[in-house]
Write an enzyme that holds these catalytic residues in place. Structure first.
Site, PDB file in Angstrom:
ATOM      1  N   CYS A 113      66.609  26.968 -19.678  1.00  0.00           N
ATOM      2  CA  CYS A 113      66.898  29.210 -18.871  1.00  0.00           C
ATOM      3  C   CYS A 113      68.453  29.028 -19.364  1.00  0.00           C
ATOM      4  O   CYS A 113      68.068  30.046 -19.908  1.00  0.00           O
ATOM      5  CB  CYS A 113      66.731  28.663 -17.311  1.00  0.00           C
ATOM      6  SG  CYS A 113      67.846  27.819 -16.905  1.00  0.00           S
ATOM      7  N   HIS A 168      68.689  27.898 -11.826  1.00  0.00           N
ATOM      8  CA  HIS A 168      67.421  29.037 -13.036  1.00  0.00           C
ATOM      9  C   HIS A 168      68.503  30.083 -13.571  1.00  0.00           C
ATOM     10  O   HIS A 168      69.028  30.733 -12.423  1.00  0.00           O
ATOM     11  CB  HIS A 168      66.698  28.411 -12.288  1.00  0.00           C
ATOM     12  CG  HIS A 168      65.685  28.702 -13.198  1.00  0.00           C
ATOM     13  ND1 HIS A 168      65.134  27.994 -13.979  1.00  0.00           N
ATOM     14  CD2 HIS A 168      64.182  29.324 -13.388  1.00  0.00           C
ATOM     15  CE1 HIS A 168      63.877  28.615 -14.681  1.00  0.00           C
ATOM     16  NE2 HIS A 168      63.134  30.038 -14.589  1.00  0.00           N
ATOM     17  N   HIS A 185      61.670  33.309 -19.295  1.00  0.00           N
ATOM     18  CA  HIS A 185      62.781  32.215 -18.743  1.00  0.00           C
ATOM     19  C   HIS A 185      61.985  31.430 -19.160  1.00  0.00           C
ATOM     20  O   HIS A 185      60.496  30.523 -19.439  1.00  0.00           O
ATOM     21  CB  HIS A 185      62.971  32.421 -17.293  1.00  0.00           C
ATOM     22  CG  HIS A 185      61.888  32.085 -16.398  1.00  0.00           C
ATOM     23  ND1 HIS A 185      61.049  31.088 -15.690  1.00  0.00           N
ATOM     24  CD2 HIS A 185      60.697  32.619 -16.009  1.00  0.00           C
ATOM     25  CE1 HIS A 185      60.121  30.873 -14.899  1.00  0.00           C
ATOM     26  NE2 HIS A 185      59.679  31.960 -15.210  1.00  0.00           N
TER      27      HIS A 185
END
Length: 213
Positions: A113, A168, A185
């Site tokens: 990510c 994340h 992502h």
């Protein structure tokens, strides 16, 4: 006269005998004491050596870690020039759609990510932090969810409803309404894809949005 000489001679002999005996006794008495003392000292020394733990080699200390870069070190990065590059950022990010997830990856053979964010901006000549928690401090925080725009970065924690470290991140690609903010992502299970911030999974894990431009 003979009797006197005999007595005198006897006395002399007796005196010599006494002297010899005394000397002998003194010799016999002193020698064992000196030997005993010597053996005692040697014995105590051996005990002492036996009780003494061998000296350990000095433990080498681990090298001191380099100090964490200060916020001023962010000057080594450069921010996108306003909003003009946002369409290009979104376009480049979408070319990674379907790329498999790979921890530490930085290209279309596999990417994570934070690597996706870093690589997309690298392709437009902008250097940004590589690690997600550093990215979460880069730029200016968006105060309200309703103010989120395309090009903003979104950050999430591992567990819904709980505080934690940033684990994340993604880039906003489209804002379609108050409850439909689309971001791209690198999903650990499904690779690079676009999802809605207001989906059940992401809504509870969302912690902040940053505007890097």
């Amino acid at each position: 006269m003979k009797k006197y000489l005999s007595q005198s001679h006897s006395c002399t002999i007796f005196t010599l005998l006494i002297t010899t005996l005394l000397f002998s006794c003194d010799t016999l008495r002193k020698t064992p004491e000196r030997n005993t003392a010597s053996r005692g000292a040697a014995s105590r020394s051996a005990v002492a050596r036996g009780r003494t733990t061998p000296a350990r080699r000095p433990v080498t200390k681990a090298p001191a870690r380099k100090p964490a870069p200060s916020r001023s070190a962010s000057t080594t990065y450069n921010r996108p020039a306003g909003t003009a590059n946002i369409p290009q950022v979104v376009q480049i990010a979408r070319t990674y759609t379907g790329t498999p997830y790979r921890s530490g990856g930085n290209d279309k053979s596999g990417i994570d990510c934070s690597g996706l964010i870093c690589q997309v901006y690298s392709e437009i000549g902008v250097k940004v932090p590589r690690i997600s928690w550093q990215q979460s401090e880069f730029g200016q925080e968006v105060a309200k969810v309703e103010d989120i725009q395309p090009g903003d970065w979104l950050f999430f924690v591992p567990e819904a409803g709980k505080e934690g470290y940033v684990s994340h991140a993604g880039i906003v690609t489209d804002v379609r309404g108050r409850d439909e903010i689309i971001f791209i992502h690198a999903s650990t299970s499904r690779g690079v894809r676009e999802d809605n911030l207001f989906s059940t999974y992401f809504k509870g894990r969302f912690v902040k949005a940053m505007r890097p431009f």
